[in-house]
Design an enzyme around this catalytic site. Structure first.
Site, mmCIF file in Angstrom:
data_model
loop_
_atom_site.group_PDB
_atom_site.id
_atom_site.type_symbol
_atom_site.label_atom_id
_atom_site.label_comp_id
_atom_site.label_asym_id
_atom_site.label_seq_id
_atom_site.Cartn_x
_atom_site.Cartn_y
_atom_site.Cartn_z
ATOM 1 N N PHE A 144 0.401 3.389 -0.036
ATOM 2 C CA PHE A 144 1.362 3.644 -1.105
ATOM 3 C C PHE A 144 1.205 2.542 -2.142
ATOM 4 O O PHE A 144 1.122 1.378 -1.796
ATOM 5 C CB PHE A 144 2.796 3.673 -0.541
ATOM 6 C CG PHE A 144 3.773 4.319 -1.462
ATOM 7 C CD1 PHE A 144 3.911 5.693 -1.488
ATOM 8 C CD2 PHE A 144 4.549 3.562 -2.318
ATOM 9 C CE1 PHE A 144 4.809 6.302 -2.345
ATOM 10 C CE2 PHE A 144 5.452 4.156 -3.176
ATOM 11 C CZ PHE A 144 5.580 5.529 -3.196
ATOM 12 N N ILE A 197 5.984 -2.654 -2.323
ATOM 13 C CA ILE A 197 7.212 -1.883 -2.465
ATOM 14 C C ILE A 197 7.806 -2.255 -3.822
ATOM 15 O O ILE A 197 8.138 -3.417 -4.067
ATOM 16 C CB ILE A 197 8.200 -2.215 -1.332
ATOM 17 C CG1 ILE A 197 7.523 -2.044 0.035
ATOM 18 C CG2 ILE A 197 9.445 -1.347 -1.449
ATOM 19 C CD1 ILE A 197 8.292 -2.683 1.175
ATOM 20 N N HIS A 218 16.495 3.265 -1.358
ATOM 21 C CA HIS A 218 15.273 3.365 -0.547
ATOM 22 C C HIS A 218 14.449 2.074 -0.596
ATOM 23 O O HIS A 218 13.879 1.662 0.411
ATOM 24 C CB HIS A 218 14.436 4.564 -1.015
ATOM 25 C CG HIS A 218 13.284 4.871 -0.129
ATOM 26 N ND1 HIS A 218 13.451 5.329 1.167
ATOM 27 C CD2 HIS A 218 11.956 4.768 -0.321
ATOM 28 C CE1 HIS A 218 12.272 5.505 1.714
ATOM 29 N NE2 HIS A 218 11.345 5.173 0.838
ATOM 30 N N ASN A 225 2.384 -11.883 6.324
ATOM 31 C CA ASN A 225 3.057 -10.746 5.699
ATOM 32 C C ASN A 225 2.890 -10.816 4.187
ATOM 33 O O ASN A 225 3.550 -11.603 3.519
ATOM 34 C CB ASN A 225 4.537 -10.723 6.083
ATOM 35 C CG ASN A 225 5.225 -9.468 5.600
ATOM 36 O OD1 ASN A 225 4.699 -8.733 4.781
ATOM 37 N ND2 ASN A 225 6.416 -9.229 6.113
#
Length: 157
Positions: A29, A88, A95, A120
């Site tokens: 994504f 993100i 969301h 991360n």
């Protein structure tokens, strides 16, 4: 024997990846951004001495799927460290918070449950411009964190 005992400054030894096997899980994504993260991470791992055949790079659909792939890699015991890559970008709904919080917590849980370092580099940003501004450096940072922490864990055991 500590790195400094070998005549190598501790900081240099901590970033020696020659004996390490590193797994990378990349969310697709926001693929252009996450691919840039992956390219920078892999290039840095190579600069740190990690052999091409000791880097396993897999992709998953999104940030929420990253932890399960990390967990499978950790369970295999084939890696000294793992890297989580994703992006993100805040939208107009809740969301963003859900995905950011849950993916981050799950990555940490996999690391602690399996006693394996996970760098991360799942970016959580306000907009695409912020993501692009961070992608290359965060990819390189993730590689350095993975190598340093793998070496530290070896030293601590």
């Amino acid at each position: 024997m500590q790195a400094s005992d070998k005549g190598v400054p501790k900081s240099q030894a901590a970033l020696d990846g020659q004996t390490l096997r590193i797994g990378i899980v990349q969310a697709r994504f926001n693929d252009a951004i996450t691919s840039r993260l992956a390219e920078a991470c892999i290039a840095e791992l190579r600069l740190l001495g990690v052999a091409e055949h000791h880097i396993r790079h897999v992709t998953v659909p999104g940030a929420l799927e990253v932890p399960i792939a990390l967990n499978a890699m950790a369970d295999s015991e084939d890696y000294e460290a793992l890297v989580a890559l994703g992006c993100i970008i805040r939208g107009e709904t809740y969301h963003f918070e859900l995905v950011a919080n849950e993916s981050g917590a799950a990555v940490t849980r996999v690391s602690l449950d399996n006693q394996i370092p996970i760098a991360n580099a799942i970016l959580t940003v306000e907009n695409e411009q912020q993501a692009w501004a961070r992608a290359e450096e965060k990819g390189r940072d993730a590689a350095r964190v993975a190598v340093e922490m793998a070496n530290l864990m070896e030293e601590l055991q």
